[in-house]
Design a protein around this motif. Structure first.
Motif, short mmCIF file in Angstrom:
data_model
loop_
_atom_site.label_atom_id
_atom_site.label_comp_id
_atom_site.label_asym_id
_atom_site.label_seq_id
_atom_site.Cartn_x
_atom_site.Cartn_y
_atom_site.Cartn_z
N ALA A 148 -3.83 -7.14 0.28
CA ALA A 148 -3.05 -5.94 -0.03
C ALA A 148 -1.56 -6.22 0.13
O ALA A 148 -0.74 -5.75 -0.65
CB ALA A 148 -3.48 -4.79 0.87
N PHE A 195 7.76 -13.47 5.36
CA PHE A 195 8.23 -12.22 5.94
C PHE A 195 8.38 -12.29 7.45
O PHE A 195 9.42 -11.91 7.99
CB PHE A 195 7.31 -11.06 5.54
N SER A 244 11.15 -5.68 3.75
CA SER A 244 10.77 -4.74 4.80
C SER A 244 10.26 -3.44 4.21
O SER A 244 9.35 -2.82 4.75
CB SER A 244 11.96 -4.46 5.72
N ALA A 282 6.76 -4.18 3.19
CA ALA A 282 5.92 -4.33 4.37
C ALA A 282 5.67 -2.98 5.03
O ALA A 282 4.56 -2.70 5.49
CB ALA A 282 6.57 -5.29 5.35
N ALA A 283 6.70 -2.16 5.07
CA ALA A 283 6.55 -0.85 5.69
C ALA A 283 5.55 0.00 4.91
O ALA A 283 4.72 0.69 5.49
CB ALA A 283 7.90 -0.14 5.75
N HIS A 339 3.15 -1.19 3.11
CA HIS A 339 1.84 -1.79 3.37
C HIS A 339 1.30 -1.31 4.71
O HIS A 339 0.15 -0.88 4.82
CB HIS A 339 1.97 -3.31 3.38
N ASP A 340 2.12 -1.38 5.72
CA ASP A 340 1.61 -1.00 7.04
C ASP A 340 1.36 0.50 7.13
O ASP A 340 0.50 0.95 7.89
CB ASP A 340 2.55 -1.46 8.16
N GLU A 366 0.02 2.15 4.83
CA GLU A 366 -1.32 2.29 4.29
C GLU A 366 -2.35 2.02 5.39
O GLU A 366 -3.34 2.74 5.54
CB GLU A 366 -1.50 1.29 3.15
N LEU A 367 -2.10 0.97 6.16
CA LEU A 367 -2.98 0.66 7.28
C LEU A 367 -2.94 1.78 8.31
O LEU A 367 -3.98 2.20 8.83
CB LEU A 367 -2.56 -0.66 7.93
N ASP A 368 -1.75 2.26 8.57
CA ASP A 368 -1.60 3.36 9.54
C ASP A 368 -2.46 4.56 9.15
O ASP A 368 -3.12 5.18 9.98
CB ASP A 368 -0.14 3.81 9.63
#
Lengths: 165, 165
Positions: free
Chosen positions: B48, B63, B132, B135-136, B138-139, B141-143
């Motif tokens: 992802a 990154f 960033s 990445a933010a 992406h994270d 989405e995980l959050d």
DNA sequence: TATTGTTATACTCTATAACTATA
DNA sequence: TATAGTTATAGAGTATAACAATA
């Protein structure tokens, strides 16, 4: 706000003027990224698994495959690739290796001449049993670390694995 | 007791006599192995992340390195390797690449002629800022997937990363 | 047309070992 | 002696694309 990974935290500070030493590294945004720690944790777990089993003759990718074939006699390569979450092209060489050393056997399936059914040989069953001991010990180590929160961790990891992408 | 990974669960059952179809795969002991799901989750997350950023020009390993240099100007390669949990020999080529395209710069450190201090160039800062954002997202989405249990998940992953091995 | 399996190819991440230049 | 960094080499994991055989 400041953290160091692994054992480096205890190494001596050289005390150089303009240099950043181990002890004062700022992870910044990384510190709250699930993806970052997922990589670190998976890598650590992988290394530990290799240490537990690799002394013998296991190749890391083999355990999941052997385990799936053992638990599902007659499984096809394509089903195997889906169950293990990898592309079918990555399954072929693993099966070739396992065939070569006679841990698995293949049999044609009546209904579909494109495919074939996989099963463990007696030697394969023995090997799986031995590997399972190592794997169980490995996972017990992980279990000990997560304590009573294993169920929750597994649930979260499963959700990430299933729903991302 | 029975489960399938990912999207394969919804694929059609061919209905062959002796063949195991996707829908009925038994994961067996694998189902309760943290290591197994760690791999699946990390792999999904990694894919992802690549999808989010890779359309542009990022290479996945960059990154974390850029981020660490950005957050710790003057950091040395060895400190970088410890902070990112990788061997020093894996850092060298990444730094070479980042130097080649002028995202980072190196400067000799007064106290130790073996080492050098790293920093982001203006272009590097710009690139990091852009990465960033990806990445933010992406994270985030995980959050969303882990909901209110992010803190616990991070704590567990950190512990596994730090204490295993 | 779609699917199963194979092959060819390539990329990423990672490590170990041996080396140099320092310290 | 020990550490910082580099290089050479290797291995695991993974993927995409193109292909043959079959459905």
């Amino acid at each position: 706000m400041s953290e160091t990974i692994g054992k480096a935290a205890s190494s001596a500070d050289a005390g150089n003027a303009g240099t950043i030493s181990d002890r004062e590294i700022h992870l910044g945004p990384l510190e709250n990224y699930i993806g970052f720690y997922l990589r670190l944790a998976q890598n650590a777990s992988f290394k530990a698994f290799k240490r537990h089993t690799g002394e013998g003759d296991l190749r890391p990718g083999w355990f999941a495959i052997l385990s799936l074939i053992g638990g599902n006699p007659g499984i096809t390569p394509i089903a195997l690739s889906r169950a293990s979450g990898r592309d079918k092209s990555t399954i072929t060489p693993v099966l070739r290796d396992l065939m070569r050393i006679h841990l698995i056997a293949r049999e044609s399936v009546p209904g579909d001449r494109r495919s074939y059914a996989l099963s463990l040989t007696p030697a394969g069953k023995e090997k799986l049993a031995r590997l399972s001991e190592h794997a169980a010990r490995h996972d017990a180590e992980l279990d000990a670390l997560v304590g009573g929160r294993k169920a929750e961790l597994l649930a979260l990891l499963r959700r990430i694995a299933a729903e991302i992408d």
